[in-house]
Scaffold this active site. Structure first.
Site, PDB file in Angstrom:
ATOM      1  N   GLN A 104       0.848  -1.190   0.000  1.00 37.02           N
ATOM      2  CA  GLN A 104       0.000   0.000   0.000  1.00 37.02           C
ATOM      3  C   GLN A 104       0.884   1.241   0.000  1.00 37.02           C
ATOM      4  O   GLN A 104       1.783   1.378   0.828  1.00 37.02           O
ATOM      5  CB  GLN A 104      -0.928   0.025   1.225  1.00 37.02           C
ATOM      6  CG  GLN A 104      -1.992   1.117   1.097  1.00 37.02           C
ATOM      7  CD  GLN A 104      -2.871   1.246   2.316  1.00 37.02           C
ATOM      8  OE1 GLN A 104      -2.381   1.596   3.392  1.00 37.02           O
ATOM      9  NE2 GLN A 104      -4.161   0.991   2.178  1.00 37.02           N
ATOM     10  N   TYR A 176      -6.203  10.718   4.388  1.00 34.00           N
ATOM     11  CA  TYR A 176      -4.832  11.047   3.992  1.00 34.00           C
ATOM     12  C   TYR A 176      -4.831  11.871   2.700  1.00 34.00           C
ATOM     13  O   TYR A 176      -5.881  12.293   2.221  1.00 34.00           O
ATOM     14  CB  TYR A 176      -3.995   9.775   3.910  1.00 34.00           C
ATOM     15  CG  TYR A 176      -3.911   9.090   5.255  1.00 34.00           C
ATOM     16  CD1 TYR A 176      -3.301   9.729   6.341  1.00 34.00           C
ATOM     17  CD2 TYR A 176      -4.497   7.845   5.473  1.00 34.00           C
ATOM     18  CE1 TYR A 176      -3.260   9.144   7.595  1.00 34.00           C
ATOM     19  CE2 TYR A 176      -4.462   7.247   6.731  1.00 34.00           C
ATOM     20  CZ  TYR A 176      -3.840   7.893   7.787  1.00 34.00           C
ATOM     21  OH  TYR A 176      -3.816   7.327   9.029  1.00 34.00           O
ATOM     22  N   CYS A 345     -10.759 -11.870  21.403  1.00 35.35           N
ATOM     23  CA  CYS A 345     -10.159 -10.830  22.227  1.00 35.35           C
ATOM     24  C   CYS A 345      -8.682 -11.159  22.442  1.00 35.35           C
ATOM     25  O   CYS A 345      -8.246 -12.294  22.220  1.00 35.35           O
ATOM     26  CB  CYS A 345     -10.873 -10.690  23.569  1.00 35.35           C
ATOM     27  SG  CYS A 345     -10.569 -12.067  24.694  1.00 35.35           S
TER      28      CYS A 345
END
Length: 376
Positions: A104, A176, A345
């Site tokens: 990315q 962004y 969790c």
């Protein structure tokens, strides 16, 4: 595995011919763990190695394309050729586990902390600060600087190709810089990059064209190019669902290999901009795309049933983010019929077991509500 989950494990072939072994990809997630100079650290490699074996592709954390685009402490870089050896290690680590590696590429714009960018000068489309406490007013980029920015995304793509990545994802989401150019909140320009909805699309479309031209020049085999976007923003004025529908209609004709919608919950509905606020954003996007380009969906996908529900909407691929940090064996558990054993969790004594770098671990413990964290 149970029959109802078989579709999650069916192969998928992109328009360019690249085939993924299943429908689950790891969403890009920041891990605050690179070296101060932007080079890849050993702890990052261990983090990726632990999570890449079951999924079909890993979209990396965002890599900045210019020095003034660094948005996080511990962010890694794709802004100079010296970074290629480290990026090559990321590729090797992911591909050795059987997944495709997608880099990315990103610029933080007005969200960059001043201490991370040259001379402390943050930049954006216009001199409008983000609506968060303590944010500095950025300087508006000149047209020459925008040209350099576009070229920088192309150069980062060349480096990704040289490093061996299978593709790049252009980060046009989450507030962004590319997002800032599309947003009427942060883009108040009166030149060809702003003023109308169509003009606000100019920068992202120029970056896409530049990236695709670099791929055509340098890639020796099919190379994936994706684009990530956020469908709405809370600011006024801000991006509305109507804006995004118009933008996605254009993006769907750009010859991209996929679009990736950034959502907190894949079931979420629009805030404003469309008549029917009960239809999901995914439904609107799929209607607009109309089969022209694959759509990746993400957001609050925790269980196997969540992933199946997401895929059943009609999206092509399901991206999973935080849950792959919570349970790196998520895919294997479903494949082995142990989906009831999926962890939901993180326990406070699990950092070493889950191979979570210190930077990311600090964020998990100190950002209430971001992750479900429990004491034993």
């Amino acid at each position: 595995m149970k029959d109802k989950y078989k579709d999650l494990f069916s192969p998928y072939t992109f328009p360019n011919g690249v085939t993924l072994k299943n429908r689950i990809v790891i969403a890009p997630m920041t891990h605050w763990s690179s070296n101060p100079d932007g080079s890849v650290s050993e702890v990052e490699l261990k983090y990726y190695a632990r999570r890449s074996s079951g999924v079909s592709a890993v979209i990396t954390a965002c890599a900045y394309v210019l020095p003034n685009g660094k948005a996080f402490h511990g962010q890694f870089a794709a802004d100079r050729d010296e970074m290629i050896p480290g990026l090559r290690k990321v590729v090797k680590t992911i591909q050795e586990q059987g997944a495709k590696a997608i880099l990315q590429i990103h610029h933080g714009g007005r969200l960059c902390p001043p201490e991370l960018v040259p001379n402390g000068e943050i930049v954006s489309a216009s001199a409008v600060p983000a609506e968060k406490p303590g944010m500095k007013t950025p300087r508006a980029l000149t047209e020459n600087e925008i040209k350099e920015l576009v070229e920088a995304f192309g150069e980062a793509t060349r480096r990704a190709i040289e490093a061996g990545f299978d593709g790049v994802e252009i980060h046009g989401a989450n507030g962004y810089l590319i997002h800032q150019f599309f947003s009427p909140h942060s883009n108040r320009r009166t030149d060809r990059y702003g003023g109308t909805l169509e003009k606000r699309m100019t920068l992202p479309l120029e970056i896409i064209d530049q990236v695709k031209s670099v791929v055509a020049k340098y890639a020796k085999s099919p190379f994936i190019v994706g684009y990530r976007f956020s469908p709405e923003e809370p600011e006024t004025p801000g991006i509305t669902m109507a804006d995004t529908i118009a933008f996605v209609d254009v993006l769907a004709g750009k010859g991209l290999d996929y679009l990736h919608v950034s959502l907190h919950d894949f079931r979420s509905t629009p805030r404003v901009g469309v008549k029917d606020l009960t239809k999901t954003r995914i439904e609107y996007l799929l209607e607009t795309i109309n089969g022209r380009v694959p759509l990746i969906g993400v957001g609050s996908i925790i269980t196997a049933d969540d992933a199946k529900e997401a895929l059943d909407t009609g999206i092509s691929l399901v991206a999973i983010g935080r849950e792959m940090i919570v349970d790196p064996d998520w895919m294997q558990k479903i494949e082995e019929g142990r989906e009831n054993e999926i962890a939901t969790c993180i326990y406070t004594d699990q950092q070493e077991e889950l191979v979570i770098p210190d930077g990311l671990w600090d964020q998990i413990l100190n950002r209430p509500g971001w992750f479900p964290v429990k004491e034993r």
